[in-house]
Design a protein around this motif. Sequence first.
Motif, PDB file in Angstrom:
ATOM      1  N   VAL A 255      92.568  -1.617  30.744  1.00  0.00           N
ATOM      2  CA  VAL A 255      91.609  -1.752  31.851  1.00  0.00           C
ATOM      3  C   VAL A 255      92.065  -0.895  33.036  1.00  0.00           C
ATOM      4  O   VAL A 255      91.265  -0.176  33.646  1.00  0.00           O
ATOM      5  CB  VAL A 255      91.479  -3.234  32.268  1.00  0.00           C
ATOM      6  N   GLY A 256      93.360  -0.951  33.343  1.00  0.00           N
ATOM      7  CA  GLY A 256      93.901  -0.165  34.446  1.00  0.00           C
ATOM      8  C   GLY A 256      93.722   1.319  34.200  1.00  0.00           C
ATOM      9  O   GLY A 256      93.354   2.071  35.105  1.00  0.00           O
TER      10      GLY A 256
ATOM     11  N   PRO B 164      94.214  -4.035  43.176  1.00  0.00           N
ATOM     12  CA  PRO B 164      94.184  -2.571  43.076  1.00  0.00           C
ATOM     13  C   PRO B 164      92.900  -2.048  42.433  1.00  0.00           C
ATOM     14  O   PRO B 164      92.408  -0.984  42.795  1.00  0.00           O
ATOM     15  CB  PRO B 164      95.394  -2.246  42.189  1.00  0.00           C
ATOM     16  N   LEU B 165      92.341  -2.843  41.500  1.00  0.00           N
ATOM     17  CA  LEU B 165      91.118  -2.399  40.825  1.00  0.00           C
ATOM     18  C   LEU B 165      89.899  -2.538  41.729  1.00  0.00           C
ATOM     19  O   LEU B 165      88.841  -1.982  41.444  1.00  0.00           O
ATOM     20  CB  LEU B 165      90.906  -3.206  39.542  1.00  0.00           C
TER      21      LEU B 165
ATOM     22  N   PRO C 103      88.081   0.971  44.710  1.00  0.00           N
ATOM     23  CA  PRO C 103      86.872   1.801  44.789  1.00  0.00           C
ATOM     24  C   PRO C 103      85.689   1.086  45.450  1.00  0.00           C
ATOM     25  O   PRO C 103      84.988   1.683  46.276  1.00  0.00           O
ATOM     26  CB  PRO C 103      86.561   2.110  43.314  1.00  0.00           C
TER      27      PRO C 103
ATOM     28  N   LEU D 188      99.705  -0.732  40.153  1.00  0.00           N
ATOM     29  CA  LEU D 188      99.279  -0.959  38.763  1.00  0.00           C
ATOM     30  C   LEU D 188     100.498  -1.199  37.864  1.00  0.00           C
ATOM     31  O   LEU D 188     100.495  -2.080  37.013  1.00  0.00           O
ATOM     32  CB  LEU D 188      98.464   0.231  38.250  1.00  0.00           C
TER      33      LEU D 188
ATOM     34  N   ASN E  45      90.454   2.599  34.900  1.00  0.00           N
ATOM     35  CA  ASN E  45      90.196   2.605  36.331  1.00  0.00           C
ATOM     36  C   ASN E  45      90.908   3.711  37.096  1.00  0.00           C
ATOM     37  O   ASN E  45      90.497   4.040  38.198  1.00  0.00           O
ATOM     38  CB  ASN E  45      90.603   1.255  36.924  1.00  0.00           C
TER      39      ASN E  45
ATOM     40  N   PHE F  85      89.301   9.207  42.187  1.00  0.00           N
ATOM     41  CA  PHE F  85      88.081   9.781  42.753  1.00  0.00           C
ATOM     42  C   PHE F  85      87.740   9.124  44.089  1.00  0.00           C
ATOM     43  O   PHE F  85      87.452   9.805  45.080  1.00  0.00           O
ATOM     44  CB  PHE F  85      86.939   9.604  41.740  1.00  0.00           C
TER      45      PHE F  85
ATOM     46  N   ILE G 286      88.808   6.516  38.339  1.00  0.00           N
ATOM     47  CA  ILE G 286      87.838   6.024  39.327  1.00  0.00           C
ATOM     48  C   ILE G 286      88.529   5.814  40.671  1.00  0.00           C
ATOM     49  O   ILE G 286      88.013   6.204  41.723  1.00  0.00           O
ATOM     50  CB  ILE G 286      87.207   4.700  38.832  1.00  0.00           C
ATOM     51  N   ILE G 287      89.725   5.225  40.628  1.00  0.00           N
ATOM     52  CA  ILE G 287      90.470   5.004  41.865  1.00  0.00           C
ATOM     53  C   ILE G 287      90.825   6.349  42.501  1.00  0.00           C
ATOM     54  O   ILE G 287      90.679   6.546  43.703  1.00  0.00           O
ATOM     55  CB  ILE G 287      91.739   4.174  41.582  1.00  0.00           C
TER      56      ILE G 287
END
Lengths: 214, 221, 243
Positions: C164-165, B168-169, B172, C137, C168, C174, C171-172
Amino acid sequence: MFQGKDLICIRGERLVFTGLGFSVSPGGALVLIGPNGSGKSSLLRMMAGLLKPAAGKMEWNGENALDDFDEHASNLHYVGHHDAVKPVLSVLENVRFWAGVRGAEIDDKNILTALDAFDSKHLADIPGRFLSAGQKRRVNLARIIAAPAPLWLLDEPTTALDRASISLLDKAIKRHREGGGIVVLSTHADIDIEAATILDISDYSLKKIKQGAA
Amino acid sequence: MKQFAFLVRRDLSLAFRQGMDSMMVVVFFVIAVVLFPLGVGPEPSTLARISSGVIWVAALLSAMLSLERLFQTDYEDGSLELLALSSLPLEVTVLAKVTAHWITTGLPLIVAAPVLAVLMQMESEGFLILIVALLLGTPSLSLIGAVGAALILGSRRGGVLLSLLVLPLYIPVLIFGVSAVDGAIGGYEFKAQLLILGGFFIGSLALTPWAGAAGLRQALE
Amino acid sequence: MADLHRFANPTRFLKLAGLIQPWALAVFLISATVGLYMAFFTAPADYQQGESARIMYVHVPASWMSMFCYTVMAVASAVSLIWKHPLADVSARATAPIGAAFTFLALATGSLWGKPMWGTWWVWDARLTSVLVLLFLHIGYMALQGAFDDRVRAAKASAILALVGFVNVPIIKFSVDWWNTLHQPASVVKMSGSSIHPSMLWPLLIMAIAFKAYYVWVLLVRMRQELVANKVRILRLKQVHGG
């Protein structure tokens, strides 16, 4: 001078030992004894800085050893249950790497002398995968001689070693102490350390302390 | 810095002597991409349409698969403890291992990518941007994946768990990587996407070593 | 011994939890009843989408909750990593499945909403896609929690993952929004705060309160259960190791 005070160790959710203190002067040796699960390995890992005590203090020459991990780590050598010998690297390369990663001058002559102290010079070009458990342990012990550090933390260093190798380790420890070094080791007996302080960790388990209070 | 290079060299020589690891990643990459024409049919226009996406998804999966072993062997044979006790800060150790990992797995992927682009009938305008996008994107994949690889040490199910944490990370990087290539092929904007990929790289370069080192510390306790 | 807080019985928390729990349940029941009544009977049907738009009163608060729960997990994880407060651990752990459930609810209702609108059960709309990634997530976090035999290790690893998630997530979000505008979507869920009529806003807010109260109620139930389970585990460990 290496000392600890009121150390508490919690592993998982279990209280392993509490209120433990120790003190070793330069040239001294501390031998940790106690039954399985009493926390010998945990205490050694704690001394190395790998495991944080739940409470308590640890000092190296009067300075807080828990404060700066990297600073403390540069003063010590730790030998754990695994020997960290890479199967595809030769014995010489293995020892050279561990000496180099500590920033020590990499001189093959020093490494060979270190290997010789554990009667392993003839193994220098052999890849790690051909070594027996005892030979691996000897290589791992040669590593701590190759790059000197004042504090040795040895977790059951005699495992897999034969009689002759144990007496080599004896000699190495003696030399190290004569040079003002400190040794802390855990053992099930079978090694003979002169003038060592014995620390029985099971004295610091919750059960013993309760019994003492009653 | 000297020790950083020293650690990278050691990991590289370990990888070259074991040999198989980087080979296997590339072979997986190729097989995964080749499955698509067999799955969706060989019609060139269809393949060309999906080529950038397929190559990126396959690159993501291959990068992720190889990451499982990033710290695993060092963790099992006790090397990780000694690395933590070396004079190098653990964050730098993470960075050194990721660098070596990217050189041995990320670079071969980038070399193989143009060949796969030909197989997938990608228009030639996309080739250069595909390589540039992979160059900017794959280091982020290795960096983010290193955090996951540190977290799963000693867990019961390594590989599958890692994919669940890390994929999932990766989204982007996938989105902007694909769109840069598609932009170049379609004659649209693609510089912005490349800049964003570069931004991801700098961001993960700054943040992931900390998270990775924290992950290793708790694994070593 | 104050240092042994992990072993200490969090009596004060349990007492407080016992006090709050019935109130949370009451707030949930009342606001859910009122909110659903308003959603079905007083709120007007959407002039474009008709009656089916009423599912919004479940979908929108659920997707708010999915982000809310992940935020709670991240904050609790930070607290547990920095101050090592044992209750922070327990609350992060207890929140994860609730958050996953809300996220799933948001996806399911979004899909139901989409069917009459788009004629398919799923459309790659930016909002739904982001919620889907959020579900991954949540699941990743829960999987990591369950992957270790050592509870303390599991708590630390998943706390790092949650942080960390969390970094993110924007960012995800966006990236997905950007990807979506690129591919010209058909979005129905356009929720701009200014244009929404009060007759629709009120039931939405009341439903949001209902969901929050439900969350607090279930969280307290789960945390109390978790604390009891901790006690049992510690007794077992004592059996094995003595002491």
